[in-house]
Design an enzyme around this catalytic site. Sequence first.
Site, PDB file in Angstrom:
ATOM      1  NE  ARG A   1      14.103  73.332  56.192  1.00  0.00           N
ATOM      2  CZ  ARG A   1      14.072  72.502  57.238  1.00  0.00           C
ATOM      3  NH1 ARG A   1      15.160  71.883  57.599  1.00  0.00           N
ATOM      4  NH2 ARG A   1      12.967  72.313  57.917  1.00  0.00           N
ATOM      5  CB  THR A   2      12.660  80.408  55.723  1.00  0.00           C
ATOM      6  OG1 THR A   2      12.246  79.441  54.761  1.00  0.00           O
ATOM      7  CG2 THR A   2      12.469  81.797  55.141  1.00  0.00           C
TER       8      THR A   2
ATOM      9  CE  LYS B   1       0.592  91.945  75.567  1.00  0.00           C
ATOM     10  NZ  LYS B   1       1.521  93.016  76.022  1.00  0.00           N
TER      11      LYS B   1
ATOM     12  CG  HIS C   1       8.534  80.904  50.471  1.00  0.00           C
ATOM     13  ND1 HIS C   1       9.444  81.900  50.727  1.00  0.00           N
ATOM     14  CD2 HIS C   1       8.865  79.875  51.310  1.00  0.00           C
ATOM     15  CE1 HIS C   1      10.280  81.508  51.668  1.00  0.00           C
ATOM     16  NE2 HIS C   1       9.939  80.281  52.042  1.00  0.00           N
TER      17      HIS C   1
END
Length: 384
Positions: free
Chosen positions: A130-131, A160, A209
Amino acid sequence: TKATYPSRIGRRFLHNPRRAKVPELAPPTVAGRTRQAVGGRAAMAKCARVQATIGCEKDAKGIRMGRRRRDVSLKAKLNHCVEAQQFDRQLLLELFGVADQMALVRPGSDDSHMLDGYLMSTLFYEPSTRTRLSFESAMNRLGGRVLSTESAGEYSSAAKGETLEDTIRTVEGYADIIVLRHFLAGSSRKAADASSVPIINAGDGPGQHPTQALLDTYTIRKELGGIDGVTIGLVGDLSNGRTVRSLAYMLAKNFKDLKVYFVAPPVVKMKDDIKSYLDKKGIPWEELDDLMHVASECDVLYQTRIQRERFSDKPEEYEQARGKFIVDKEVMNVMKRDSIVMHPLPRLDEITEECDSDPRAAYFRQARNGLYIRMALIKLLLGI
């Protein structure tokens, strides 16, 4: 010799194909130098008039001439979107106003081309549907383009051993704005400190968020007509849930006469930093385990899933937490007629599907609002 201009604006004016042709000036005698200076000032004045007419959009990589003027007031307040506490009430209201405008953008309209030539990079170190799609859709709907990588920690140079800061310094050379999801709390702040282009925090582990908090606040305002005086119940995984943490910060900072209920299994109760912040802001809160009582009192019941991915080393605690508080028809029946149920999605079994047809089930409308909020945020961070 041709006139030389001492300023960057003057130099750009020289290379602007729309400018009037600048005549050759006399050799650099005293009189010639005087004419050059006068010509330079005139050119800069003309460039200023051009900017006032067609707009001058400035980003971290220079100046681009375009059709739209910058929103100076909002851009001056917001260089990155890292945490919910960045947003004051006035900034929220201005952003919500722009989001309302974004909901009216139609394919093929002038507004659907406002980000022509801009590139957004989505760097996701954690899974997302969704995001990520919401951000990419927002960019595309405004005419921009997207450079996307999912599972960046596994399939990028991070595997890496490259540091996040080095990754950001590299990617900023390719994109005008970066959307970052990372598994470590505080990673977006580190990225913003290293970046010369705007960073948007799309979730940093159990931290915050902020764009979810923005769309949640916007949804509450649209659904209820306002936020002051609202009673909200936060339910589910409140310890690991970055959405409820960000929302609590945003509401407590900017709105008054609120009441907050916390309903969570013991292993995932709300952390003390949020409770202390609510105390500091004078917001009353209660921690209860009676979902039916809380549902009957609330204007907003905000349900969240128990996040299995946060229990990889303690599976027994996940089993203790899951399925304890479920919103079903019985819960809906005790809720106020004008209340709403929200969820950041994805859901598992914490809201039963039989609730979806109830008009108070706002979670899919909530997800759509995220598109408009992210369109507005990208527009403002790019200074369009």
